[in-house]
Design an enzyme around this catalytic site. Structure first.
Site, PDB file in Angstrom:
ATOM      1  N   GLY A  33       0.719  -1.147  -0.023  1.00 34.44           N
ATOM      2  CA  GLY A  33       0.122   0.126  -0.060  1.00 34.44           C
ATOM      3  C   GLY A  33       0.845   1.389  -0.077  1.00 34.44           C
ATOM      4  O   GLY A  33       0.268   2.443  -0.091  1.00 34.44           O
ATOM      5  N   ARG A  86      -5.294   3.088 -16.151  1.00 37.09           N
ATOM      6  CA  ARG A  86      -5.339   3.850 -14.819  1.00 37.09           C
ATOM      7  C   ARG A  86      -6.126   5.155 -15.074  1.00 37.09           C
ATOM      8  O   ARG A  86      -6.821   5.543 -14.088  1.00 37.09           O
ATOM      9  CB  ARG A  86      -4.142   3.921 -13.997  1.00 37.09           C
ATOM     10  N   CYS A 136     -12.338   3.701 -29.408  1.00 35.03           N
ATOM     11  CA  CYS A 136     -13.573   4.483 -29.383  1.00 35.03           C
ATOM     12  C   CYS A 136     -14.503   4.521 -27.986  1.00 35.03           C
ATOM     13  O   CYS A 136     -15.452   3.908 -27.710  1.00 35.03           O
ATOM     14  CB  CYS A 136     -14.409   3.339 -30.408  1.00 35.03           C
ATOM     15  N   PRO A 177       4.642  -5.109  -0.610  1.00 35.16           N
ATOM     16  CA  PRO A 177       4.841  -3.933  -1.403  1.00 35.16           C
ATOM     17  C   PRO A 177       4.478  -4.309  -2.723  1.00 35.16           C
ATOM     18  O   PRO A 177       5.124  -5.246  -3.337  1.00 35.16           O
ATOM     19  CB  PRO A 177       5.796  -3.259  -1.147  1.00 35.16           C
ATOM     20  N   GLY A 178       3.850  -3.531  -3.767  1.00 36.16           N
ATOM     21  CA  GLY A 178       3.631  -3.702  -5.084  1.00 36.16           C
ATOM     22  C   GLY A 178       4.234  -2.514  -5.835  1.00 36.16           C
ATOM     23  O   GLY A 178       5.358  -2.395  -6.303  1.00 36.16           O
TER      24      GLY A 178
HETATM   25  N1  LLP Z   1      -1.442  -7.088  -0.819  1.00 39.22           N
HETATM   26  C1  LLP Z   1      -2.773  -7.189  -1.170  1.00 39.22           C
HETATM   27  C2  LLP Z   1      -3.526  -8.027  -0.651  1.00 39.22           C
HETATM   28  C3  LLP Z   1      -3.301  -6.225  -2.098  1.00 39.22           C
HETATM   29  O1  LLP Z   1      -4.628  -6.355  -2.344  1.00 39.22           O
HETATM   30  C4  LLP Z   1      -2.285  -5.340  -2.676  1.00 39.22           C
HETATM   31  C5  LLP Z   1      -3.141  -4.597  -3.944  1.00 39.22           C
HETATM   32  C6  LLP Z   1      -1.111  -5.381  -2.490  1.00 39.22           C
HETATM   33  C7  LLP Z   1      -0.692  -6.223  -1.436  1.00 39.22           C
HETATM   34  C8  LLP Z   1      -0.337  -4.324  -3.045  1.00 39.22           C
HETATM   35  O2  LLP Z   1      -0.328  -3.319  -3.048  1.00 39.22           O
HETATM   36  P1  LLP Z   1       0.606  -1.717  -3.464  1.00 39.22           P
HETATM   37  O3  LLP Z   1       1.708  -1.802  -2.567  1.00 39.22           O
HETATM   38  O4  LLP Z   1       0.799  -2.144  -4.902  1.00 39.22           O
HETATM   39  O5  LLP Z   1      -0.227  -0.788  -3.079  1.00 39.22           O
HETATM   40  N2  LLP Z   1      -5.024  -1.380  -9.567  1.00 39.22           N
HETATM   41  C9  LLP Z   1      -4.874  -0.160  -8.633  1.00 39.22           C
HETATM   42  C10 LLP Z   1      -4.258  -0.732  -7.518  1.00 39.22           C
HETATM   43  C11 LLP Z   1      -4.914  -1.975  -6.875  1.00 39.22           C
HETATM   44  C12 LLP Z   1      -4.230  -2.662  -5.547  1.00 39.22           C
HETATM   45  C13 LLP Z   1      -4.890  -3.902  -5.298  1.00 39.22           C
HETATM   46  N3  LLP Z   1      -3.990  -4.524  -4.277  1.00 39.22           N
HETATM   47  C14 LLP Z   1      -4.190   0.842  -9.275  1.00 39.22           C
HETATM   48  O6  LLP Z   1      -3.739   0.723 -10.480  1.00 39.22           O
HETATM   49  O7  LLP Z   1      -3.826   1.834  -8.604  1.00 39.22           O
END
Ligand code: LLP
Length: 432
Positions: free
Chosen positions: A246, A325, A355, A287-288
């Protein structure tokens, strides 16, 4: 050290001009920087190390960017992985991830996915409902002697904290579908502990994505810590405290905490709960975005310039199917010229060929200069939730992905062909 910069007016990723990649690979193309991935991972990982010997595991969230080369790089730096499908587990195993560093999250795991994960011997299921506990128990019982251990489960609780982010990516509120309410958690832990084929190993949460403050993380940890203590007193032997992902990144004017500040805040929140019962817990983070978001850009070519009575449009070859996005969350991605030409700023919507009115990459944007037809643009901060959320809408081939390392680059996913677009489709006889 920044790896994305202009050198004499030309935009480089590491030591490679983006224009060269566009010439050789074509556009649109996602381009990732290995050095940036490495820096982001190591900075995050070490931020959790500082100030104490707390054991931790960084499980990179595959959904943000699941390209095999990206995954391989992160796994080689020591990352574990956070997965949400059989497909993501498959990818992780393909690049040599240690199953004992894989967590499996998500509200809707199917039994075949549960069986697959159990057979691989993953670290833990992050369980989101009573029904899912029963499903894992059922599958584990069925697989029986094939499994060397019981099914390891962490329960994901919903701490009901406001992540103060976009409502579509906020997950820790009572009204969201995620997790088990804290108030019911003890009961679910008790139920899990009674199931003969399960082993309760941890407590998990994830409150949302693109967080730009530390307070919500701290609030969540406060609730989790208190619960963890109660659970230990109840007799559960918790090994993992998973606080999800997050942490946000700067797309525009945002000023999210640095990984160091995040680490500091997490530690401070955890400190309140340090006691003999909890000191052995391994901290897991998922983290993603913060790892890959600013390690990738989308390079696109200007096709046409067009005006309406009230607006300028720059029509480019990338579209909402390539990067959804902006259309989906109205999110901001900076757009820079690949070659600077100077000249006055130019206000325009940057739009794709699809389109749909929602097919834009930027609206009412002030571009550095007025692009010409054929000119290349870079859409920034596109490494997370870019390619992974892309589709074939309008029967557009998914774009190439490229990785740069130093002065080298390689295509890490080739552009789809026309045959790729119809792979798997059939016309039954009754259609004629
Ligand atoms: N762990 C869980 C259980 C999650 O659901 C997520 C993301 C993460 C970790 C990783 O979160 P991050 O560190 O990336 O914030 N498509 C959206 C974001 C969706 C996130 C879904 N879950 C966007 O493009 O902003």
């Amino acid at each position: 050290m920044h790896h994305f910069q202009y050198r004499e007016g030309e935009l480089y990723w590491e030591d490679v001009p983006l224009a060269r990649i566009a010439e050789e690979v074509g556009t649109p193309a996602y381009v990732y920087s290995y050095a940036t991935l490495e820096r982001h991972f190591r900075v995050f990982d070490s931020a959790l190390n500082e100030g104490g010997p707390r054991k931790h595991l960084v499980c990179y969230s595959v959904k943000a960017n699941s390209n095999l080369a990206v995954l391989r790089a992160l796994v080689s730096f020591g990352a574990g992985v956070d997965t949400v499908s059989r497909g993501e587990i498959f990818r992780a195993l393909k690049v040599g991830a240690d199953p004992k560093k894989i967590v499996f999250s998500g509200v809707g795991k199917r039994e075949d996915e549960i069986a697959y994960a159990l057979e691989q011997g993953i670290l833990a299921f992050n369980v989101e409902s009573h029904g899912e506990l029963e499903a894992i128990e059922r599958v584990a019982a069925r697989l029986g002697p094939k499994l060397k251990t019981k099914a390891p489960v962490s329960l994901r609780v919903n701490p009901d904290v406001d992540a103060e982010t976009h409502p579509y990516i906020s997950t820790g509120l009572k009204k969201n579908k995620f997790g088990i309410p804290v108030a019911w958690a003890r009961e679910e832990f008790r139920a899990a502990a009674k199931m003969p084929h399960l082993e309760v190993v941890g407590l998990d949460c994830h409150i949302g994505s693109q967080l730009t403050k530390t307070a919500p993380f701290q609030d969540a940890i406060a609730r989790l810590g208190e619960l963890a203590r109660t659970l230990v007193v109840d007799g559960h032997r918790l090994r993992y405290l998973d606080i999800g992902g997050g942490l946000g990144i700067p797309y525009n004017q945002e000023d999210p905490p640095s990984p160091a500040e995040y680490g500091e805040a997490i530690r401070a929140a955890l400190a309140a709960f340090e006691g003999p019962e909890l000191s052995g817990l391994t901290l897991i983070c998922e983290p993603g975005r913060v790892i890959v978001g600013n390690a990738g850009v989308l390079v696109t070519r200007t096709l046409y310039l067009k005006q309406s009575e009230i607006k300028n449009f720059v029509i480019v070859d990338a579209a909402m199917n390539d990067l959804i996005r902006p259309a989906f969350y109205d999110s901001y991605h900076a757009i820079w010229p690949v070659v600077k030409r100077g000249g006055p700023a130019y206000a325009a919507d940057v739009v794709g060929p699809i389109c749909e009115t929602g097919d834009f990459l930027a609206r009412d944007r002030s571009l550095a200069h007025k692009p010409e037809e054929g000119e290349l643009l870079a859409v920034l901060s596109a490494g997370a939730y870019g390619f992974t959320m892309s589709s074939n809408y309008n029967t557009r081939p998914r774009v190439a992905e490229v990785m740069v390392k130093g002065g080298e680059f390689a295509v890490v996913r080739r552009r789809e062909t026309l045959d790729d677009l119809i792979r798997g489709e059939e016309i039954p006889k009754f259609v004629g």
